[in-house]
Design an enzyme around this catalytic site. Structure first.
Site, PDB file in Angstrom:
ATOM      1  CE  LYS A 256      -8.408  40.069 -35.504  1.00  0.00           C
ATOM      2  NZ  LYS A 256      -9.496  39.095 -35.555  1.00  0.00           N
TER       3      LYS A 256
ATOM      4  CG  HIS B 250     -15.732  35.468 -35.063  1.00  0.00           C
ATOM      5  ND1 HIS B 250     -15.449  36.660 -35.687  1.00  0.00           N
ATOM      6  CD2 HIS B 250     -14.559  34.788 -35.013  1.00  0.00           C
ATOM      7  CE1 HIS B 250     -14.167  36.696 -36.013  1.00  0.00           C
ATOM      8  NE2 HIS B 250     -13.598  35.569 -35.612  1.00  0.00           N
TER       9      HIS B 250
ATOM     10  CG  HIS C 135     -10.139  35.234 -31.967  1.00  0.00           C
ATOM     11  ND1 HIS C 135      -9.116  35.795 -32.705  1.00  0.00           N
ATOM     12  CD2 HIS C 135     -11.189  35.118 -32.822  1.00  0.00           C
ATOM     13  CE1 HIS C 135      -9.534  36.010 -33.944  1.00  0.00           C
ATOM     14  NE2 HIS C 135     -10.794  35.600 -34.043  1.00  0.00           N
TER      15      HIS C 135
ATOM     16  CG  ASP D 213     -11.085  32.360 -35.258  1.00  0.00           C
ATOM     17  OD1 ASP D 213     -11.984  33.219 -35.294  1.00  0.00           O
ATOM     18  OD2 ASP D 213     -10.355  32.104 -36.229  1.00  0.00           O
TER      19      ASP D 213
ATOM     20  CG  HIS E 109      -6.576  33.468 -35.777  1.00  0.00           C
ATOM     21  ND1 HIS E 109      -5.678  34.000 -36.664  1.00  0.00           N
ATOM     22  CD2 HIS E 109      -7.728  34.161 -35.966  1.00  0.00           C
ATOM     23  CE1 HIS E 109      -6.258  34.961 -37.345  1.00  0.00           C
ATOM     24  NE2 HIS E 109      -7.497  35.076 -36.935  1.00  0.00           N
TER      25      HIS E 109
ATOM     26  CG  HIS F  89      -6.783  37.785 -39.666  1.00  0.00           C
ATOM     27  ND1 HIS F  89      -7.818  36.896 -39.471  1.00  0.00           N
ATOM     28  CD2 HIS F  89      -6.082  37.302 -40.718  1.00  0.00           C
ATOM     29  CE1 HIS F  89      -7.740  35.923 -40.381  1.00  0.00           C
ATOM     30  NE2 HIS F  89      -6.696  36.152 -41.156  1.00  0.00           N
TER      31      HIS F  89
HETATM   32  C1  NCD Z   1     -13.751  34.233 -38.993  1.00  0.00           C
HETATM   33  C2  NCD Z   1     -15.208  34.608 -39.236  1.00  0.00           C
HETATM   34  O1  NCD Z   1     -15.944  33.815 -39.848  1.00  0.00           O
HETATM   35  O2  NCD Z   1     -15.642  35.684 -38.804  1.00  0.00           O
HETATM   36  N1  NCD Z   1     -13.406  33.158 -39.861  1.00  0.00           N
HETATM   37  C3  NCD Z   1     -12.369  32.291 -39.717  1.00  0.00           C
HETATM   38  O3  NCD Z   1     -12.145  31.481 -40.606  1.00  0.00           O
HETATM   39  N2  NCD Z   1     -11.616  32.294 -38.639  1.00  0.00           N
HETATM   40  C4  NCD Z   1     -12.886  35.440 -39.166  1.00  0.00           C
HETATM   41  C5  NCD Z   1     -11.454  35.251 -38.723  1.00  0.00           C
HETATM   42  O4  NCD Z   1     -11.151  35.276 -37.542  1.00  0.00           O
HETATM   43  O5  NCD Z   1     -10.597  35.090 -39.607  1.00  0.00           O
HETATM   44 ZN    ZN Z   2     -11.677  35.174 -35.802  1.00  0.00          ZN
END
Ligand code: NCD
Ligand code: ZN
Length: 334
Positions: free
Chosen positions: A94, A14, A12, A237, A165, A131
């Protein structure tokens, strides 16, 4: 002292786009053999053209690193033709409830309105990652969503569903109740509670969705990770935001953990005498659950210490300024 991990996988992640993506991609692609790339861009990655173009940008940004970006589509109602075309290019889809987190405005408003797409995904063997938070009281959002996980797991028994998560003991317990239900857990939810975020002076760099919970929740997550619970996978995450979006009123949710994931995991598993389970938690479980093979890559860590930088460009990493006992010293792929 040294410790080697074979083909670590981040389930996971970003990476964002543009300059931010170029900056943060190597921080994962150096240390990991593969990662699931989240599609919550603006606009979201909800069509094949955008997904393929995004993947090419990531591949360019990773340079020579042995690293496989595993692409995710942003959930919406898809036709069978769209899913058939996408299938070979994606790892899964997702689902974000609309408004649950960063860039999720285009998410799902009512789960019962999108069941045709769940049925198609089940038929075509496309995994669903969720999520799982309601819009309720912030500490209860995940717990309140668990009934939806149970409903989907029952109604679509062949659909592989990952609770992304997870942050609660209740979610860990739900894992054992449905064969087709799996979960990822982050590094930070194994370590912090709400006290670290807001118990003293507010720490915006530890603010994320889902919010860190109670000590007993952290303990349940940690025990499940340390034993490499067979249905639990590591998913950082890691979610970078520029400092201007973190140290402000209206702080964005997300921790940037990518640069410290492996050193901190080794530190944590070593401290609890469970280093032998780390390989499954950070690689083996994901490959077994999803039936895929990550690229071969050995990542060696040594107990020689590292100082975590205060910033990577304009992003503050988790554990900024701390001295960590372990550091990655070698990556090889023969
Ligand atoms: C994530 C993001 O900033 O893209 N933020 C987070 O707090 N985890 C998005 C997510 O996975 O919820
Ligand atoms: Zn995330």
């Amino acid at each position: 002292m040294e410790f080697t991990i074979d083909s670590p996988i981040d389930m996971h992640l970003h990476l964002r786009e543009g300059a931010m993506m170029e900056r943060v991609t190597p921080l994962t692609s150096n240390d990991f053999a593969a990662a699931i790339i989240m599609p919550n861009l603006v606009p979201p990655v909800d069509n094949l053209d955008r997904l393929i173009a995004y993947r090419e940008q990531i591949v360019a940004a990773k340079g020579e690193d042995v690293f496989e970006p595993l692409m995710m589509l942003f959930f919406r109602n898809y036709s069978k033709a769209e899913l058939l075309a996408a299938r070979e290019h994606i790892f899964g889809i997702k689902l974000y409830p609309a408004g649950a987190t960063t860039n999720s405005e285009a998410g799902v408003k009512a789960l019962d309105e999108v069941e045709d797409t769940f049925a198609l995904m089940e038929e075509l063997g496309i995994p669903l990652m969720i999520h799982g938070e309601t819009h309720g009281f912030v500490m209860d959002r995940e717990k309140e969503f668990l009934a939806s996980y149970a409903h989907l797991a029952e109604k679509f028994p062949k659909l592989k569903i990952t609770m992304e998560h997870i942050t609660t003991r209740d979610a860990v317990e739900l894992l054992d109740r449905y064969e087709n239900l799996y979960a990822t857990v982050t590094l930070h939810h194994l370590i912090i509670t709400l006290n670290d975020v807001a118990g003293g002076l507010l720490n915006p760099h530890l603010f994320c969705k889902p919010i860190a919970k109670r000590p007993e929740d952290r303990e349940a997550l940690l025990q499940a990770a340390l034993m490499a619970h067979p249905k639990l996978m590591f998913g950082s995450d890691s979610a970078p935001h520029p400092i201007s979006k973190k140290e402000c009123c209206g702080c964005a949710a997300g921790l940037f953990t990518a640069p410290v994931c492996l050193p901190t995991l080794v530190e944590l598993f070593e401290a609890h005498g469970q280093l032998e389970n780390l390989q499954s938690f950070v690689s083996g479980n994901a490959q077994r659950i999803h039936g895929f093979a990550a690229p071969r890559k050995q990542v060696k860590l040594e107990k020689i210490g590292m100082d975590v930088p205060a910033r990577y460009g304009d992003v503050v990493p988790y554990r900024a300024g701390e001295h960590l006992p372990w550091t990655v010293t070698q990556r090889s792929s023969n």
